[in-house]
Design a protein around this motif. Sequence first.
Motif, PDB file in Angstrom:
ATOM      1  N   ALA A 278      29.885 -11.590  45.395  1.00  0.00           N
ATOM      2  CA  ALA A 278      29.375 -10.379  44.740  1.00  0.00           C
ATOM      3  C   ALA A 278      29.040 -10.645  43.270  1.00  0.00           C
ATOM      4  N   ILE A 279      29.883 -11.411  42.587  1.00  0.00           N
ATOM      5  CA  ILE A 279      29.591 -11.755  41.188  1.00  0.00           C
ATOM      6  C   ILE A 279      28.367 -12.660  41.109  1.00  0.00           C
ATOM      7  N   ASP A 280      28.232 -13.608  42.032  1.00  0.00           N
ATOM      8  CA  ASP A 280      27.034 -14.455  42.066  1.00  0.00           C
ATOM      9  C   ASP A 280      25.780 -13.616  42.284  1.00  0.00           C
ATOM     10  N   ALA A 281      25.867 -12.630  43.180  1.00  0.00           N
ATOM     11  CA  ALA A 281      24.726 -11.747  43.424  1.00  0.00           C
ATOM     12  C   ALA A 281      24.360 -10.977  42.160  1.00  0.00           C
ATOM     13  N   THR A 282      25.368 -10.621  41.383  1.00  0.00           N
ATOM     14  CA  THR A 282      25.130  -9.887  40.138  1.00  0.00           C
ATOM     15  C   THR A 282      24.370 -10.730  39.133  1.00  0.00           C
ATOM     16  N   VAL A 283      24.832 -11.964  38.915  1.00  0.00           N
ATOM     17  CA  VAL A 283      24.181 -12.797  37.895  1.00  0.00           C
ATOM     18  C   VAL A 283      22.787 -13.237  38.335  1.00  0.00           C
ATOM     19  N   LEU A 284      22.574 -13.347  39.643  1.00  0.00           N
ATOM     20  CA  LEU A 284      21.226 -13.692  40.108  1.00  0.00           C
ATOM     21  C   LEU A 284      20.291 -12.493  40.017  1.00  0.00           C
ATOM     22  N   ALA A 285      20.831 -11.293  40.191  1.00  0.00           N
ATOM     23  CA  ALA A 285      19.992 -10.090  40.136  1.00  0.00           C
ATOM     24  C   ALA A 285      19.602  -9.732  38.707  1.00  0.00           C
ATOM     25  N   PHE A 286      20.536  -9.866  37.768  1.00  0.00           N
ATOM     26  CA  PHE A 286      20.292  -9.373  36.413  1.00  0.00           C
ATOM     27  C   PHE A 286      20.506 -10.421  35.318  1.00  0.00           C
ATOM     28  N   GLY A 287      20.863 -11.635  35.694  1.00  0.00           N
ATOM     29  CA  GLY A 287      20.973 -12.695  34.702  1.00  0.00           C
ATOM     30  C   GLY A 287      22.377 -13.001  34.254  1.00  0.00           C
ATOM     31  N   GLY A 288      23.292 -12.060  34.385  1.00  0.00           N
ATOM     32  CA  GLY A 288      24.654 -12.266  33.916  1.00  0.00           C
ATOM     33  C   GLY A 288      25.501 -11.057  34.206  1.00  0.00           C
ATOM     34  N   ILE A 289      26.539 -10.860  33.401  1.00  0.00           N
ATOM     35  CA  ILE A 289      27.422  -9.712  33.573  1.00  0.00           C
ATOM     36  C   ILE A 289      28.066  -9.406  32.218  1.00  0.00           C
ATOM     37  N   ASP A 290      28.166  -8.135  31.888  1.00  0.00           N
ATOM     38  CA  ASP A 290      28.731  -7.722  30.600  1.00  0.00           C
ATOM     39  C   ASP A 290      29.902  -6.772  30.738  1.00  0.00           C
ATOM     40  N   LEU A 291      29.935  -6.038  31.817  1.00  0.00           N
ATOM     41  CA  LEU A 291      30.842  -4.902  31.897  1.00  0.00           C
ATOM     42  C   LEU A 291      31.387  -4.811  33.322  1.00  0.00           C
ATOM     43  N   VAL A 292      32.679  -4.993  33.462  1.00  0.00           N
ATOM     44  CA  VAL A 292      33.331  -4.941  34.771  1.00  0.00           C
ATOM     45  C   VAL A 292      34.230  -3.715  34.825  1.00  0.00           C
ATOM     46  N   VAL A 293      34.108  -2.925  35.883  1.00  0.00           N
ATOM     47  CA  VAL A 293      34.980  -1.771  36.072  1.00  0.00           C
ATOM     48  C   VAL A 293      35.768  -1.973  37.358  1.00  0.00           C
TER      49      VAL A 293
END
Length: 680
Positions: free
Chosen positions: A487-502
């Motif tokens: 799921a985290i890999d899908a996030t960084v591929l979709a939007f480039g990275g990750i800034d905010l985790v809830v």
Amino acid sequence: MSVAGHTVAELIARSNRLGADPANTNYAGGNTSAKGTGIDPVTGQSVDLLWVKGSGGDLGTLRPEGLAVLRLDRVRALRAVYPGVDREDEMVAAFDYCRHGTGGAAPSIDTAMHALVDAAHVDHLHPDAGIAIATAADGAVLTPQIFGAKVVWVPWRRPGFQLGLDIAAIKDTHPEAVGCILGGHGITAWGESSAQAEQNSSWIIATAAAYLHTHGVAAPFGGVRHGFDALPDAERRAKAAALAPTIRGLASTDKPMVGHFTDAPAVLEFLASEKAPALAALGTSCPDHFLRTKVRPMLLDLPADATIEASVARLQELHEAYRADYRAYYDAHADADSPAMRGADPLIVLVPGVGMFSYGANKQTARVAGEFYLNAINVMRGAESVSTYRPISDAEKFRIEYWALEEAKLQRMPKPKSHQGRIAFVTGAASGIGKAIAARLAAEGACVVVADLDLGKAQDVASELGSTDVAIGVACNVADAAAVRAAIDATVLAFGGIDLVVNNAGLSLSKPLLETTEADWDLQHDVMAKGSFLVSKAAAPALIAQQMGGDIIYISSKNSVFAGPNNIAYSATKADQAHQVRLLAVELGEHGVRVNGINPDGVVRGSGIFAGGWGAQRAATYGVKEEDLGQFYANRTILKREVVPANVADAVFVLTGPELSRTTGVHIPVDSGVAAAFLR
């Protein structure tokens, strides 16, 4: 329908058809126009008008309000006062004095082209096939060979009033012509009816494409470089996900960027080719392209099987060199009147064997930048297949990139929202508190990944929030480390990275100690304590690699500090989460990552947990009807107000916004005031 209304309707329909086909033009590229008559509301007399796509619009989605409407006689009268190419910018300002009526879009720099050409309908487009001829070293020779006398070559000239005069002169002196190839730029076509203009535009594009197909060499980019061909699918995607946070961080050195990734076959083929390094260094040519992609990309010069560590180290070196080169480009061409340098980071990063990473202030801009560089690859392929690719000079690129008119367009853009450019990953976001948080963050400009055990529901919520440029839904069992990693890999591929985790995913079983089974205990701890740990652990490497800071939010509970009845497993796991906040705040603080918690209480309405049986259990514990549980919780608080999911979402918004940038390791109660749960 009035005559004017019919003219506009035809223009919109033609524009939408042309803009819907990427073979005709890129997103927001090109413009179309129609001339006709309308009524002057002051005199009641008929007046000749020009309807033309306004600045910043997109042909594929153009609507009447996206047209600039001008008095044709007044625009054409500007020929008498035109001061010459050195003062082109003054003419755009003059268009405002030629406008008819109220409202409508701002006239673009290409308005003169449409007004001065003596044809009822004019199309200016950026088709890959047409730009391939326009950027060929011998495009002037190829044009009559391909099109005969029906299309005339126009040497490169920056868009503006003089280019409009040039094309108007060609139309007047070449009655057999239906259009032009604009050197380094695109095509223009015209017709006496809307259908004829569209037919002529389509004919030019199709004829250029057919010529390239028939006469082009088989391998325009040369052979395949050994070791630079595409990695297998799974390996390629894994490497892209591993590199994405680092690349995004580099691309965000000057300002935060959202990313887009593509491993389209055309991209992988180009990156594997012998000519890729030399062609990439030449940069793009069409103004619409390099305004979105910068004058040239950053190309990793390592083979596809290079390790992640070696790739990261080399990317960092190349980034330093890129920034120095861009600064040199700016210094070489800027003068006292040039706008300040807007940033020296690349917008396109190419990784052989893996694909292309593109960047922008938001997801749509990042995606479009990638689409434009794919256009540029197609252009280079076409030009190299029949000639040699020769884009316009860096000096001319600079004149457009730092044009005062381009600067004015940028200044007109709305102020970004508080969370624009931020990428949020919210667990348990298909319902209740998680859904409210995802909706609030999206509304504030964030790109949101709706993560949930139920993929269908996650995708439905993402669709409610907007297009895939705003939100995507992913499946995520937070108790499964492999699923979290995916799921985290899908996030960084979709939007480039990750800034905010809830960390919001949760469930509860309300039972006293003697009725709580080992399975009850394990389930709740797996989902909340272990699940939050797994999500934070999987996201942390990306947060650290980006070097952009970030936020991790735990949706804990009033029960993490309050000893309520019949709630041993739930309250214990919430206390675990609460201490994770403190521990991670200390550990991740050196990387600029803030970790905070929120302690809600009694969120009954809209809650997935309460609807799933927890509400009935708690109602039985307190001896009230389930439908009265929300009011029961409210009545025992200091404020006597019920807590709803939106209240928790508000707290997430504030904690992750710019106002609390120095706050970490704290818990914010959202419980309407429960004295027994006051933090000490």
